[in-house]
Scaffold this motif. Sequence first.
Motif, PDB file in Angstrom:
ATOM      1  N   ARG A   2      -3.169  -3.219  -0.925  1.00 34.31           N
ATOM      2  CA  ARG A   2      -1.828  -2.667  -0.777  1.00 34.31           C
ATOM      3  C   ARG A   2      -0.918  -3.129  -1.919  1.00 34.31           C
ATOM      4  O   ARG A   2      -0.113  -2.352  -2.439  1.00 34.31           O
ATOM      5  CB  ARG A   2      -1.252  -3.097   0.565  1.00 34.31           C
ATOM      6  N   ALA A   3      -1.070  -4.404  -2.320  1.00 35.27           N
ATOM      7  CA  ALA A   3      -0.258  -4.924  -3.418  1.00 35.27           C
ATOM      8  C   ALA A   3      -0.581  -4.203  -4.727  1.00 35.27           C
ATOM      9  O   ALA A   3       0.319  -3.925  -5.524  1.00 35.27           O
ATOM     10  CB  ALA A   3      -0.487  -6.426  -3.567  1.00 35.27           C
ATOM     11  N   THR A   6       1.088  -0.770  -4.606  1.00 33.42           N
ATOM     12  CA  THR A   6       2.530  -0.926  -4.792  1.00 33.42           C
ATOM     13  C   THR A   6       2.850  -1.215  -6.250  1.00 33.42           C
ATOM     14  O   THR A   6       3.788  -0.647  -6.821  1.00 33.42           O
ATOM     15  CB  THR A   6       3.066  -2.056  -3.899  1.00 33.42           C
ATOM     16  N   TYR A   7       2.060  -2.096  -6.874  1.00 34.89           N
ATOM     17  CA  TYR A   7       2.278  -2.436  -8.279  1.00 34.89           C
ATOM     18  C   TYR A   7       2.072  -1.206  -9.165  1.00 34.89           C
ATOM     19  O   TYR A   7       2.870  -0.946 -10.077  1.00 34.89           O
ATOM     20  CB  TYR A   7       1.332  -3.564  -8.700  1.00 34.89           C
ATOM     21  N   ILE A   9       2.350   1.991  -8.362  1.00 36.45           N
ATOM     22  CA  ILE A   9       3.437   2.955  -8.150  1.00 36.45           C
ATOM     23  C   ILE A   9       4.706   2.486  -8.856  1.00 36.45           C
ATOM     24  O   ILE A   9       5.384   3.265  -9.542  1.00 36.45           O
ATOM     25  CB  ILE A   9       3.685   3.191  -6.645  1.00 36.45           C
ATOM     26  N   THR A  10       5.029   1.205  -8.704  1.00 35.19           N
ATOM     27  CA  THR A  10       6.210   0.656  -9.359  1.00 35.19           C
ATOM     28  C   THR A  10       6.097   0.773 -10.874  1.00 35.19           C
ATOM     29  O   THR A  10       7.054   1.154 -11.560  1.00 35.19           O
ATOM     30  CB  THR A  10       6.416  -0.817  -8.955  1.00 35.19           C
TER      31      THR A  10
END
Length: 150
Positions: A2-3, A6-7, A9-10
């Motif tokens: 998940r991290a 998220t990374y 996408i960011t």
Amino acid sequence: MRAKITYAITAAVLVVYFVLAGDRGIMLIQQGTLLTVTFGIAVLILPVIGIWFLWANTQFVRKANRLAELLEAEGGLPVDELRRDGYGRIDRDSADEVFARRKAETEDAPGDWRCWFRLAVAYRDARDTPRARKAMQRAIALQEGRTLST
């Protein structure tokens, strides 16, 4: 996992922002007046700094993950021995105990990247991000055969 998502996408959103800001900077420079050229250069500086920052952080995370994989292969990853309350929050005394052991381990073997890696994890668990990052940077440098100034 998940991290990582998220990374990614960011990072993608930041790259889009950098492209848009860079485009606006170029448009300002093309106007040709002293004021718009000055603003255009200033606007172009921000994406350059942002891209460098994103690249440096990505390299740091990649190297830290590589160390984690090496430690896992050796069976040396730190075991989560922290006590938690009913809500999953880490007990402060438990974190302090683990941190004290990791600190002593690192003082006994200051040239061992594995000790610095475990100390970085202890700092992170204690929510001391600046020290966790410095300890991980030291672990990376030691593993790569480099030295960092104190």
